[in-house]
Structure formats: structure tokens, C-alpha cells
Design an enzyme around this catalytic site. Structure first.
Site, PDB file in Angstrom:
ATOM      1  CD  GLN A  31      -1.945  22.150  -8.440  1.00 42.47           C
ATOM      2  OE1 GLN A  31      -2.880  21.386  -8.537  1.00 42.47           O
ATOM      3  NE2 GLN A  31      -1.184  22.200  -7.348  1.00 42.47           N
ATOM      4  CD  GLU A 106       0.211  21.066  -1.844  1.00 45.91           C
ATOM      5  OE1 GLU A 106      -0.892  21.117  -1.281  1.00 45.91           O
ATOM      6  OE2 GLU A 106       0.337  20.829  -3.072  1.00 45.91           O
ATOM      7  CG  ASP A 137       2.802  11.722  -5.326  1.00 50.30           C
ATOM      8  OD1 ASP A 137       1.760  11.719  -4.646  1.00 50.30           O
ATOM      9  OD2 ASP A 137       2.867  11.249  -6.462  1.00 50.30           O
ATOM     10  N   GLY A 138       1.987  12.686  -1.989  1.00 47.84           N
ATOM     11  CA  GLY A 138       1.372  11.996  -0.861  1.00 47.84           C
ATOM     12  C   GLY A 138       1.267  10.490  -1.048  1.00 47.84           C
ATOM     13  CG  ASP A 154      -7.322  19.700   2.615  1.00 52.65           C
ATOM     14  OD1 ASP A 154      -8.113  19.920   1.693  1.00 52.65           O
ATOM     15  OD2 ASP A 154      -6.910  20.592   3.391  1.00 52.65           O
ATOM     16  CB  SER A 155      -6.995  15.437  -2.437  1.00 45.82           C
ATOM     17  OG  SER A 155      -8.332  15.026  -2.608  1.00 45.82           O
ATOM     18  N   PRO A 161      -2.328  15.193 -10.461  1.00 40.10           N
ATOM     19  CG  PRO A 161      -1.333  16.929  -9.250  1.00 40.10           C
ATOM     20  CD  PRO A 161      -2.045  16.643 -10.533  1.00 40.10           C
TER      21      PRO A 161
HETATM   22  N1  SAM Z   1     -10.076  22.114   0.039  1.00 42.84           N
HETATM   23  C1  SAM Z   1      -9.765  21.846  -1.283  1.00 42.84           C
HETATM   24  C2  SAM Z   1     -10.846  21.316  -2.136  1.00 42.84           C
HETATM   25  O1  SAM Z   1     -11.509  20.322  -1.783  1.00 42.84           O
HETATM   26  O2  SAM Z   1     -11.107  21.925  -3.191  1.00 42.84           O
HETATM   27  C3  SAM Z   1      -8.454  21.168  -1.426  1.00 42.84           C
HETATM   28  C4  SAM Z   1      -7.427  22.157  -1.005  1.00 42.84           C
HETATM   29  S1  SAM Z   1      -5.759  21.859  -1.138  1.00 42.84           S
HETATM   30  C5  SAM Z   1      -5.299  23.369  -1.923  1.00 42.84           C
HETATM   31  C6  SAM Z   1      -5.499  20.576  -2.296  1.00 42.84           C
HETATM   32  C7  SAM Z   1      -4.006  20.345  -2.543  1.00 42.84           C
HETATM   33  O3  SAM Z   1      -3.760  18.983  -2.860  1.00 42.84           O
HETATM   34  C8  SAM Z   1      -3.402  21.179  -3.684  1.00 42.84           C
HETATM   35  O4  SAM Z   1      -2.593  22.188  -3.146  1.00 42.84           O
HETATM   36  C9  SAM Z   1      -2.609  20.153  -4.509  1.00 42.84           C
HETATM   37  O5  SAM Z   1      -1.353  20.634  -4.931  1.00 42.84           O
HETATM   38  C10 SAM Z   1      -2.493  18.999  -3.513  1.00 42.84           C
HETATM   39  N2  SAM Z   1      -2.251  17.693  -4.131  1.00 42.84           N
HETATM   40  C11 SAM Z   1      -2.833  17.163  -5.234  1.00 42.84           C
HETATM   41  N3  SAM Z   1      -2.334  15.938  -5.480  1.00 42.84           N
HETATM   42  C12 SAM Z   1      -1.421  15.664  -4.508  1.00 42.84           C
HETATM   43  C13 SAM Z   1      -0.584  14.565  -4.214  1.00 42.84           C
HETATM   44  N4  SAM Z   1      -0.570  13.476  -4.996  1.00 42.84           N
HETATM   45  N5  SAM Z   1       0.228  14.630  -3.127  1.00 42.84           N
HETATM   46  C14 SAM Z   1       0.219  15.734  -2.320  1.00 42.84           C
HETATM   47  N6  SAM Z   1      -0.546  16.811  -2.560  1.00 42.84           N
HETATM   48  C15 SAM Z   1      -1.368  16.792  -3.634  1.00 42.84           C
END
Ligand code: SAM
Length: 273
Positions: A31, A106, A137-138, A154-155, A161
Site C-alpha cells: 500500500q 500484521e 496475512d491474517g 483492526d483492519s 489485502p
Molecule cells: N484503525 C484503522 C482504521 O480503521 O482505519 C486500521 C488501522 S491498522 C493500520 C490496519 C492494518 O491492517 C494495516 O496496517 C494493514 O497493513 C493491515 N492489514 C490489511 N490487510 C491485512 C491482512 N490480510 N492481514 C494482516 N494485516 C492486514
């Protein structure tokens, strides 16, 4: 000269924030990541042009996505956060004395690196001896996980992704990864601007869990400012906030708010009926 950051939250709505300086910008493997210093909300992390967190209002989201499920669990010891690379959820989880392990799953290590460099007050607990960071990957991770007490999604928004983090199969995998009285919660977007997403997450969680509840909080920099969270509960829940949590230092969550955040305005009740 005035420089403005604009997030196009929908085709018809945008948020504008005056930027004092651009602190960081990079294209990661997943990203576009930027750290901006805004006049109104202080330092802000954006991913693909969408606000993730700001210094001024991060406490609302991070306290509400963690303390609500952790207070309802009978004895939370093993907790995971999927996404959440800024570290705010881990910081809040580790305020709970019962927690023995807090895992962060993450996909993008660059988010954690930026959080450690530019948001030390948010990422402060990522190096705690009860915190374990996994760069993966979660969706794949959760299929192998087991016996978690609380899993927090918390995505980012459901594009790229994070798309699979909004699918019913994913909620079923979380159900399987939880212990007997496990609880999950997922950020589920804005009832005003994304009613279809609120419904999609709620119905997806409800397809996997016997009990599903929606709750709300006000996050000024998220679309429309009114944010929803969807919780799935596998077994029994605590009926009262445990006495040791009354002294927890928070700025938004309180034991009273724990009860009131589940009281929904009628249009949102109708949305998830
Ligand atoms: N609080 C935030 C919001 O609602 O805008 C979300 C914050 S946090 C930074 C979101 C994180 O999810 C990102 O750092 C992103 O890289 C991660 N992410 C996205 N898809 C993912 C996946 N499939 N597995 C693990 N992490 C993921």
C-alpha cells in the site's frame, strides 16, 4: 501557503485536513503509506489515502475496539489483533492484568516500522515482553490459530489485502480459533456512509457466532465520525465489569460506557435487524 490532505471517503464526501508537513511517504509492497503532520489532529498515518490513525483521536478507536470485548470475556489471557500495525490496540490490551500474550498479526512490516518511528506514543507496547509481532496475512494465520480468548480485527477498509477480512469464511475461521468462551470484534465502518458494509460484517459474524452485537463510538477523523464495531460471542460473557478494570487509565472507555455503547439509534437497529 496552505496545503490540504483530502480523503475521498465516498464518491460524494471528502474530509479535508490542513497539513503542516509531510513527514514520510513510501510505497510498500502492499500500500501507499504516508505520515503527515496535520494542524487539527497532529501526526496522522494514512494508507492508500485513507486515514488510519491520528494522535488526537486514536484513543477512541483503540480503547473501544479492545476494552469492550476484553471486559466482556470471563478471563482474557491470550489475545490477537489482526491488522493494527500502529500498535494502539496492543497498547490497550496490555492494560488488562489478566492478559498473558498479545499477538499482532500484521501483513505489512513497514506500517509497524513507521509507527515505531513516528508514533511512539501509539506503538509504545510493541516491544513489551507479552507482545508478539507476526508479519503475515491474517487470513492464513487465523486458519492455524487455536485457543485464543479474544481476536480483534483492526483492519483497513475492504480493499486490497483487507478484502478477505470482511468475508463470512474469515469469521468462521476466527470462531474456530477461539476457545470455549471466546469473543471476536471487528471494526465495521460507518452506519451513515457504509450501511451495506455494516450489514455485511454483522450478517457475516452472525453466520458464524451464536451471539452478535453491534456497538458505536465517535471517531472524528473516520468517515462521518460515527463508527461501528461488530462483536461475535462464542459462549458465556461476563455480566459485570471486573473490579480491577475500574482503575484502568483510559480517556474514552469507562465501565458505564461499556453498557451504553450497545444502545443503538433506531436506524442502526433497523440496519442490523
Ligand atoms: N484503525 C484503522 C482504521 O480503521 O482505519 C486500521 C488501522 S491498522 C493500520 C490496519 C492494518 O491492517 C494495516 O496496517 C494493514 O497493513 C493491515 N492489514 C490489511 N490487510 C491485512 C491482512 N490480510 N492481514 C494482516 N494485516 C492486514
Amino acid at each position: 501557503m496552505h496545503i490540504w490532505f483530502t480523503e475521498n471517503q465516498t464518491e460524494d464526501v471528502s474530509l479535508g485536513l490542513r497539513v503542516q508537513s509531510v513527514l514520510w511517504h513510501e510505497n510498500t509492497a502492499y500500500q501507499e503509506l504516508a505520515v503527515l503532520d496535520t494542524a487539527a489532529y497532529g501526526r496522522m498515518l494514512t494508507l492508500d489515502g485513507a486515514v488510519q490513525t491520528t494522535i488526537a483521536d486514536e484513543f477512541v478507536y483503540h480503547e473501544m475496539i479492545t476494552h469492550v470485548p476484553l471486559s466482556l470475556h470471563l478471563n482474557p489471557k491470550k489475545v490477537a489483533v489482526i491488522g493494527g500495525g500502529d500498535g494502539g490496540s496492543i497498547r490497550e490490551i496490555l492494560k488488562h492484568p489478566s492478559v498473558e500474550e498479545a499477538h499482532l498479526i500484521e501483513i505489512d512490516d513497514k506500517v509497524v516500522a513507521a509507527a515505531k518511528r513516528f508514533f511512539p506514543e501509539i506503538s509504545v507496547s510493541l516491544d513489551h515482553d507479552k507482545a508478539f509481532v507476526h508479519y503475515t496475512d491474517g487470513i492464513a494465520w487465523v486458519k492455524e490459530a487455536s485457543n485464543y480468548d479474544v481476536i480483534i480485527v483492526d483492519s483497513t477498509d475492504p480493499v486490497g489485502p483487507a478484502e478477505g477480512l470482511f468475508k463470512p469464511e474469515f469469521y468462521q475461521s476466527i470462531f474456530n480459533a477461539l476457545g470455549e468462551h471466546g469473543i471476536m470484534v471487528a471494526q465495521s465502518e460507518s452506519p451513515f456512509l457504509h450501511p451495506h458494509l455494516v450489514q455485511r460484517v454483522f450478517h457475516g459474524v452472525r453466520s458464524a457466532f451464536p451471539t452478535t452485537r453491534l456497538y458505536l463510538a465517535s471517531v472524528p477523523t473516520y468517515p462521518s465520525g460515527l463508527w461501528s464495531f461488530t462483536m461475535g460471542v462464542k459462549g458465556e460473557m461476563a455480566t459485570q465489569v471486573r473490579p480491577e478494570l475500574f482503575d484502568m487509565i483510559t480517556r474514552y472507555w469507562t465501565p458505564k460506557l461499556q453498557q451504553s455503547c450497545f444502545i443503538l439509534p433506531r436506524f442502526i437497529e433497523d440496519l442490523v435487524r
